[in-house]
Every structure is written in C-alpha cells, then in structure tokens.
Design a protein around this motif. Structure first.
Motif, mmCIF file in Angstrom:
data_model
loop_
_atom_site.group_PDB
_atom_site.id
_atom_site.type_symbol
_atom_site.label_atom_id
_atom_site.label_comp_id
_atom_site.label_asym_id
_atom_site.label_seq_id
_atom_site.Cartn_x
_atom_site.Cartn_y
_atom_site.Cartn_z
ATOM 1 N N THR A 1 47.171 49.394 24.940
ATOM 2 C CA THR A 1 46.059 50.106 25.557
ATOM 3 C C THR A 1 46.479 51.487 26.042
ATOM 4 O O THR A 1 45.663 52.211 26.571
ATOM 5 N N ILE A 2 47.755 51.863 25.883
ATOM 6 C CA ILE A 2 48.211 53.163 26.373
ATOM 7 C C ILE A 2 49.015 53.881 25.307
ATOM 8 O O ILE A 2 49.494 53.269 24.348
ATOM 9 N N LEU A 3 49.147 55.192 25.496
ATOM 10 C CA LEU A 3 49.955 56.014 24.609
ATOM 11 C C LEU A 3 51.415 55.577 24.727
ATOM 12 O O LEU A 3 51.932 55.436 25.829
ATOM 13 N N PRO A 4 52.103 55.354 23.609
ATOM 14 C CA PRO A 4 53.527 54.986 23.690
ATOM 15 C C PRO A 4 54.312 56.071 24.430
ATOM 16 O O PRO A 4 53.970 57.255 24.376
ATOM 17 N N ASP A 5 55.363 55.652 25.127
ATOM 18 C CA ASP A 5 56.172 56.619 25.870
ATOM 19 C C ASP A 5 56.692 57.727 24.964
ATOM 20 O O ASP A 5 56.723 58.902 25.353
ATOM 21 N N LEU A 6 57.099 57.349 23.744
ATOM 22 C CA LEU A 6 57.605 58.346 22.806
ATOM 23 C C LEU A 6 56.520 59.365 22.452
ATOM 24 O O LEU A 6 56.795 60.554 22.288
ATOM 25 N N GLY A 7 55.274 58.875 22.363
ATOM 26 C CA GLY A 7 54.164 59.785 22.063
ATOM 27 C C GLY A 7 53.993 60.839 23.141
ATOM 28 O O GLY A 7 53.790 62.018 22.859
ATOM 29 N N ALA A 8 54.084 60.416 24.403
ATOM 30 C CA ALA A 8 53.967 61.376 25.519
ATOM 31 C C ALA A 8 55.129 62.357 25.510
ATOM 32 O O ALA A 8 54.956 63.555 25.761
ATOM 33 N N GLU A 9 56.330 61.845 25.190
ATOM 34 C CA GLU A 9 57.516 62.700 25.186
ATOM 35 C C GLU A 9 57.474 63.725 24.059
ATOM 36 O O GLU A 9 58.115 64.772 24.140
ATOM 37 N N ILE A 10 56.718 63.431 23.008
ATOM 38 C CA ILE A 10 56.562 64.385 21.898
ATOM 39 C C ILE A 10 55.399 65.340 22.178
ATOM 40 O O ILE A 10 55.493 66.550 21.948
ATOM 41 N N LEU A 11 54.303 64.789 22.683
ATOM 42 C CA LEU A 11 53.078 65.565 22.859
ATOM 43 C C LEU A 11 53.275 66.752 23.802
ATOM 44 O O LEU A 11 52.847 67.877 23.505
ATOM 45 N N ILE A 12 53.909 66.534 24.954
ATOM 46 C CA ILE A 12 54.015 67.587 25.972
ATOM 47 C C ILE A 12 54.812 68.792 25.468
ATOM 48 O O ILE A 12 54.302 69.925 25.497
ATOM 49 N N PRO A 13 56.047 68.617 24.982
ATOM 50 C CA PRO A 13 56.760 69.809 24.480
ATOM 51 C C PRO A 13 56.108 70.410 23.244
ATOM 52 O O PRO A 13 56.169 71.626 23.040
ATOM 53 N N PHE A 14 55.480 69.572 22.409
ATOM 54 C CA PHE A 14 54.795 70.089 21.219
ATOM 55 C C PHE A 14 53.706 71.073 21.611
ATOM 56 O O PHE A 14 53.616 72.185 21.074
ATOM 57 N N CYS A 15 52.861 70.694 22.573
ATOM 58 C CA CYS A 15 51.769 71.572 23.008
ATOM 59 C C CYS A 15 52.309 72.837 23.665
ATOM 60 O O CYS A 15 51.753 73.933 23.487
ATOM 61 N N ALA A 16 53.401 72.703 24.425
ATOM 62 C CA ALA A 16 53.997 73.880 25.069
ATOM 63 C C ALA A 16 54.520 74.861 24.021
ATOM 64 O O ALA A 16 54.307 76.073 24.128
ATOM 65 N N VAL A 17 55.190 74.348 22.993
ATOM 66 C CA VAL A 17 55.715 75.215 21.934
ATOM 67 C C VAL A 17 54.576 75.862 21.161
ATOM 68 O O VAL A 17 54.648 77.046 20.791
ATOM 69 N N VAL A 18 53.505 75.106 20.907
ATOM 70 C CA VAL A 18 52.329 75.674 20.238
ATOM 71 C C VAL A 18 51.763 76.830 21.064
ATOM 72 O O VAL A 18 51.391 77.889 20.527
ATOM 73 N N GLY A 19 51.691 76.648 22.376
ATOM 74 C CA GLY A 19 51.181 77.712 23.248
ATOM 75 C C GLY A 19 52.038 78.962 23.183
ATOM 76 O O GLY A 19 51.516 80.086 23.106
ATOM 77 N N ILE A 20 53.358 78.788 23.195
ATOM 78 C CA ILE A 20 54.259 79.943 23.103
ATOM 79 C C ILE A 20 54.104 80.634 21.748
ATOM 80 O O ILE A 20 54.036 81.866 21.666
#
Length: 804
Positions: A43-62
């Motif tokens: 029922t929740i996002l896998p921990d690995l998914g969160a660990e990938i999503l956050i830096p991915f979005c930050a790099v996309v923003g940069i």
C-alpha cells in the motif's frame, strides 16, 4: 527549394521534447510503482522508490534551470546584427530593431547596455562579498555557540542516554546532537548564501538582455525575464531539496535506528537557512531603499528628472539594490521557509508511527511533496515560455496569474498521487504526548489547504497592490489633494488587506491541526511552498524587469522601449508583492509548526496564557515586531539621509551634470549604501538572534513559548500590512506615470502635483515593502526554529531568574 534553419525554433522544440520526455518518464515511474504495489498487495511506495524519486526530481530541477540559463545566454550583449532580422518572429513582432527604424545607432545602444549591466553586476557582487564576510564570521561564532550549548546539556558526555520520548530505549548522546546540529546549521547557512548569490548573478546577467529583447517586442522581453527568474527558482528549490536529502542520508549512517535524534539534529538546517536570510533581507533591504529614496527625493521631486535618469548619481546604487535586496534576500528567505517547514514536519514524524516503525517512504513524505512540486513547476513554466505567447502589454499580468493557478491545480493532483502511494492508509502522529490516528486522505487535505490558502493570499495581495483594481486607483486619486491624503489612504488599504489572508491562514491552521495536529500544520506550510520554483520565478521576474527599465533609460533608448519595460516592471511590482504574501503566509504556518515542535521538545504540557510567566512573554513577544520595524525603518532613513545629501552635493557642485555634459560619481553613492547597510543590519539581527537565548536562559521555556506566540500573532499582521501598503503606493505612482486611462491622465503627467504626492507616498512605502515587511516573516520563524534547536539546553538549564 531552399530550406531555412531557424536555430531558435529548433532549440525551443528540443526544450519542449526534453521537458515532455522528463514528464512522461516520471509519470511512467508512478504508474509502474502503482501497478507493482497492486500486484504485491503493498500500500506504500517502496523505500527504494522514495530514495530514487527525491534525488531524481532535484537533478531534473537543476538540469531545467541550466537549460533556461542557456536560452537567456543566447541573447548577445554585442552589437552584432541578428541574421534573421527581416523575418517575422515569435510574439507577433518583426525581428528587426525598433531603434533602427527610429535612426538610433544600435552599436552604441548595445554597448551602453553592456557597460551599465557590468556596473550593476560588479556593485552587487562587491556588496554581497562584503556582507558575506561579516555574515561568515557570525556563522562560525554561532556554530560554536550551538555546539557549546547543546553539548553542555549532559556535560559533553559520550554515553548513550534514554530517548526523550521513550525512556525505555537508549538513544545517541547529547554530544552527538550538538555536533550534528552544528554541521546541519553550517550546511543550511552555506546553502542559503549560495542560493542568494546564484539568484543575484542570474538577475544581473539577464537585466540588460531583457532590455535588448524589448526592442523586438514585449513578449520577447517577458520570456527572457521570466526564464531568468525560473533559473533562480529551480536552482534554489532543487539545491535545497538535494542538500537536505544528502544530509539525512549521511546522518543516518551514524544514527541508524535513532530517527528521533537524527531529525532533531537536522533542525539546524532550517536555523542556518533563516539566520543567513535575516541578514540578507535586512542588509539588502537597507541598501536598496537608501539608494531608492535618495534617488527619488532629489531626482524626481526636487530636480524633476525621470526615474533612472543617468544624470542621477544614485541610479546605479538603486539598480544594484534591486538585486541584493529583492533577489538575493528573497531567495534566502524562501529557502529558509522551505528548510524550516521540512525540518518541522520531519521532527514530528520521527516521533510518530513513521519514525517508530521505521517507514522510510512515509517518513520522507515532506521531501516527496517538494520533489513532485519541482516537476509540477517545470510543466507550469512551459505554459509561460513555450505553450502560449505574450503579444500585448495587457497580457503580462494575466500570464503571471495563470502560473499560480496552473501550478496549484497540477500540484493538487500531484499531492493526491504521492500521498496515495507513499503514506499508509492509517497511521499515528505525535500530538503533545499522545498518538493521534490519521488517515492518508486527511494528510492530503492538510497539504491542499495550505496550497490553496497560498493561492488565495496571492490573489488578495494582487487585488490590493495592482493598479488594475480600485484600491490602488483610489490611492492614486487621493493624490489630488496632496501627500497627506495619499498616506492616509495607503495606510487604510494596508490594514484592510490583512483581513482575508488572516482568515485563510486561520482556516488552514484549524483544518490541518484538526486532521493531523502539528504535523498537519507543517505539511500545510509545505503545501504553500510546494510550488516555490514557480513562486520564485514570478518574484525574481520583477526586479529583473525593474533593472531592464533602468538600463533602457540610462542607455538612451526610445520612449517606446521604456513603455514596454515599464509595463513589465508594473506587473513585476504586483508579482513581487504576491511573492512577499506567500513568504509571510508560509512563515506563519512554519512558525506555528516549529512552535509545536518546541513545546513538545521542551517538555511543556500546556501553554497557559493566564500564568504570569507565559503572559509576560506573550506581551513582550507582541512588541518585538514593532521594535524590529522601528530599527529597520530608522536604518533606512539614516542611510537615505546620507544619500540625499550626497546626491544634492553632486548636482550642486559638478558643472554640467544637469545638462548631461558631465558624468556623476556613481561609486560614492554605491559606497554610502554598502557602508550603511553593513553597519545598520547588525542591531536588528542581534535583536532577533539574542531574544530567544536571553529569554530561554533567564526566564525559561514557558516564558519563551509566550514570546514566540506573541511575535507570531503580531508579526504576521504587521508584515502583511506593511508589504501591501508599500506595494500599493508604488503602483499608484506608476498608474499616474503610465497614463493608460482617462482617470490616470487627469492626475498626470510626470511632475504634476498629484504625481509628486504619489512619489512621496512611494518613498514612504519603500522601507515598508522592501525592508521591514519582508524581514518580519524571517523574525517570527527564525526565533521559533532557534528556540527548537536550543530547546534541550533551555529545558535543562533555563529559567535562572525563577530559580533564585
């Protein structure tokens, strides 16, 4: 058949393709996560998914910010003629230059623009380096203070200790909290300084380019100014998110399962961000308003010369001030709000079921919301720069309003998705000693109520500060009878403009606290700041456009060009006021969330205002914003007095200055603003930084809780009123100067008595809207986060006077 190669169009198509590709990949990622969760019964996002999503979005923003910078850099500050000058361009204007039609030498114009831009950039860089020397010394001294105070809680012991909220478990020693809080403070401070400096550099890089693009049409100039603002917005949002996430990962290597200690240490990140923002806001505000007031009073009122006239000695200092105050200061300010709201949410979550059960994806929910906000803002930016075209002056302000609406709507959908996949359907949140059961849909509503309250505050701010509506037009009309009635009407407007934003904040607090206690308030603040990249792009657009107008005047460009830059600037004044409204509203929610975390951390069961200890703190805290405002406004007045005297001296003693045959001494005026701002920013900064320490040490945590509550309640009211009053006076003046309606023409032209009255009102409002008002939101949240960081020391050793 001959094929034409339009390089600009190719880059535009590539940009849209890249952005679309990024968006498709991200939503594909969410879809796969959902499908896998459905298949496996999770029922929740896998921990690995969160660990990938956050830096991915930050790099996309940069990456996106660098792409926008590349577009801006394509506007050349050289006299070379565009090879496509005879073809029809975007935004309905021909690419050939208006000046060439009017017989103006293009080579001279471009060269002058480049020279003026270099002077502004050098002045801004010089000031920030001077300011950062003093701020750097403070940063080191305060970091040592944090280490000594927190380390002394248990006598610098290296032994494990019972956990604060669960004494059956053992946690890391207080010395570790001291060390890691100090490190996170330095990280936050450095990130804040870098954010402000990068924002200033892109603004000074883009101002002359915006001026040059105005020759081709208002749409071209708008895109350059907005893209430049987007560079700052995305860099700040992405860098803040990435540094915080990396700090959490590194701290986790030591703390391991002690998440309470880990996120307690992370609160130093918010303290570092806001302490640097305070000096940036106050110092930059004093700098810009000293120059602005001096330039206006002598140039426009006494000498009756246009704004930004190159004969005015204070004109370069004025343009430098726009960058160091409104760009660098605002960037650091909103970074501080983002850092503090994230830290407040993480601290409360760490002692709730997320932290107790070590649910990493749910624990990182505040960062996931900020991550999806970067992607939402990326899509929103394309609506202003690629999907739609600005073809007329009247379309500028609506285009900026659409940015707010689109980002809010898209963010609502994004928050729904990330709440659904990353948060359990039911969980518990720490609520003053008990665990409150919360549903994930309630958490979603907490974020949304903050998000939509921010939009309401933005629209109300626009209504009261834009000269397209009756409040500002009434203020302009009051100038018929002189400056006194203008001041009366402006003050009344500011007081009235407080009503709806306070109700919006009150509703946000009630709904979010009812659903998820202090965690709900923290994520509501994050919701208001989730579109920070778009908000900062809109806010930075204003000073860039203001500088562009000044450069057009100083370079001797045609009246038609100045009309376009004035239109961009007028819309920028309103958007700057909207940005300040967002900053103040989010500061109120952030401060309350930090206040709740402080009360819990200090072990206060209830805050009873009827007890003498709390009530004396409450009444003193309510007084502090007035004391702070008095100090900052008097500082502006003192610096402006020196500036007025210097400008008068030059007009009176330099032969040929008024005739335009001699050049003024710009450097002396720049030095006056620099010296005054550095000297005058120290007392207000000391007031804010020392108050929690003095009250906590000598009077204890109960009195300090009263001080925090009192400063929050009164500070928000004064900040909104001051910012909106100043913005209204500024746009009332521009309303008369533009003469766009029959009513406005009846009050003008420039130099008429109503116009002089409007200039006086604008001059009074300058320190309100650009120094005192914006700085107050830093006061209330900085005192709160400082109290939270030092809470263990105050709880152990505080209240010395009551122990005698």
């Amino acid at each position: 058949m001959r094929l034409e190669y339009d390089q600009g169009r190719v880059i535009q198509i590539c940009s849209m393709s890249l952005s679309a590709s990024i968006t498709v990949k991200l939503f594909s990622f969410f879809f796969l996560v959902f499908c896998s969760a459905t298949l496996w019964g999770a029922t929740i996002l896998p921990d690995l998914g969160a660990e990938i999503l956050i830096p991915f979005c930050a790099v996309v923003g940069i990456a996106f910010s660098l792409l926008q910078w590349m577009y801006v850099s394509r506007v050349q500050l050289s006299p070379a003629r565009d090879s496509n000058s005879n073809s029809a361009g975007k935004n309905g204007y021909n690419e050939h230059l208006i000046e060439e039609e009017e017989g103006v030498n293009d080579n001279n114009v471009v060269q002058k623009c480049a020279e003026i831009q270099n002077a502004i950039s050098e002045g801004a860089t010089s000031f920030l380096f001077t300011e950062y020397k003093y701020v750097g010394a403070f940063m080191v001294a305060f970091a040592i203070l944090i280490f000594l105070f927190l380390g002394s809680v248990e006598g610098f012991s290296t032994s494990s200790r019972p956990c604060t909220y669960d004494e059956t478990k053992m946690c890391k020693p207080a010395l570790a909290t001291a060390i890691f809080s100090t490190v996170s403070f330095l990280l936050g401070a450095i990130t804040s300084v870098v954010s402000g400096f990068l924002g200033m550099k892109i603004a000074t890089y883009a101002n002359a380019r915006t001026t040059l693009e105005a020759r081709k049409g208002v749409g071209k100039a708008f895109i350059v100014a907005f893209r430049s603002g987007a560079v700052m917005g995305f860099l700040l949002a992405a860098n803040g998110l990435l540094v915080l996430y990396i700090a959490i990962l590194l701290f986790k290597l030591y703390y391991g399962e002690d998440w309470g200690g880990l996120f307690e240490s992370i609160t130093g990140y918010g303290l570092g961000g806001s302490s640097m923002a305070l000096f940036g806001r106050v110092g930059g505000g004093i700098y810009t308003k000293a120059a602005d007031v001096g330039a206006d009073l002598v140039g426009k009122v006494e000498r009756n010369i246009p704004e930004d006239d190159p004969r005015n000695p204070a004109v370069i200092a004025d343009n430098v001030g726009d960058n160091v105050g409104d760009i660098a200061g605002m960037g650091s300010d909103l970074f501080g709000s983002y850092a503090e709201s994230s830290c407040a949410a993480l601290v409360v979550a760490s002692i709730s079921s997320f932290g107790i059960n070590h649910e990493l994806s749910a624990m990182l929910y505040p960062l996931i919301v900020s991550s999806i906000g970067i992607i939402v803002c990326l899509i929103t930016t394309l609506f202003a720069t690629d999907f739609f075209e600005i073809k007329a002056v009247k379309e500028i302000e609506p285009a900026l309003k659409k940015q707010l609406i689109i980002s809010t709507v898209l963010m609502t959908v994004g928050v729904a998705i990330v709440t659904w996949i990353s948060v359990p359907s039911s969980f518990t949140i720490f609520n003053f000693g008990t665990q409150k059961v919360v549903k994930n849909w309630q958490l979603f509503l907490c974020v949304c109520v903050g998000l939509w309250a921010g939009l309401i505050i933005g629209f109300v701010t626009e209504y009261y500060t834009s000269n397209a509506y009756s409040p500002v037009q009434d203020v302009a009309d009051s100038c018929r009878t002189g400056a006194a009635t203008n001041v009366i009407f402006g003050l009344a407007l500011g007081y009235k403009s407080v009503i709806i934003p306070i109700f919006a904040i009150a509703v946000s607090i009630f709904v979010s606290f009812s659903f998820a206690a202090m965690y709900g308030i923290a994520v509501a603040a994050l919701g208001m700041l989730s579109t920070i990249a778009t908000g900062l792009a809109i806010d930075a657009y204003g000073p860039i456009s203001d500088n562009a107008g000044g450069i057009a005047e100083m370079a001797g460009m045609s009246h038609r060009i100045r009309e376009r830059t004035d239109a961009l600037d007028a819309a920028g004044n309103t958007t700057a006021a909207i940005g300040k409204g967002f900053a103040i509203g989010s500061a109120a929610l952030v401060s309350l969330a930090l206040f709740g975390a402080f009360v819990s951390r200090a072990g206060i069961a209830t805050v009873d205002v009827l007890t003498p200890k709390v009530f004396i703190g409450l009444i003193v805290g309510a007084m502090l914003p007035y004391w702070f405002s008095a100090m900052t406004m008097k500082s502006v007045g003192s610096a402006a007095l020196k500036m007025v005297e210097e400008v008068r001296r030059q007009f009176n003693t330099i032969p040929g200055l008024m005739e335009g045959t001699a050049k003024p001494d710009y450097a002396t005026c720049v030095k006056i603003s620099t010296d005054a701002s550095i000297k005058e920013m120290i007392p207000p900064g000391a007031l804010v930084m020392l108050t929690p320490l003095i009250v906590g040490i000598f009077f204890g945590v109960e009195t300090l809780s009263g001080v925090l509550a009192g400063s929050l309640v009164s500070g928000v009211q004064i900040a909104i009123s001051a910012s909106n009053t100043g913005g209204a006076w500024d746009n009332a003046k521009k309303y008369i100067e533009a003469g766009a309606s029959e009513h406005a023409r009846s009050l003008g032209p420039k130099g008429s008595d109503p116009h002089k009255a409007a200039v006086i009102g604008d001059t009074i409002g300058d320190p309100l809207k650009d120094t005192s008002g914006p700085s107050l939101n830093i006061l209330i949240k900085l005192m709160a986060v400082e109290s939270l960081v030092f809470a263990p020391f105050f709880a152990t050793h505080g209240g010395l006077l009551f122990k005698l």
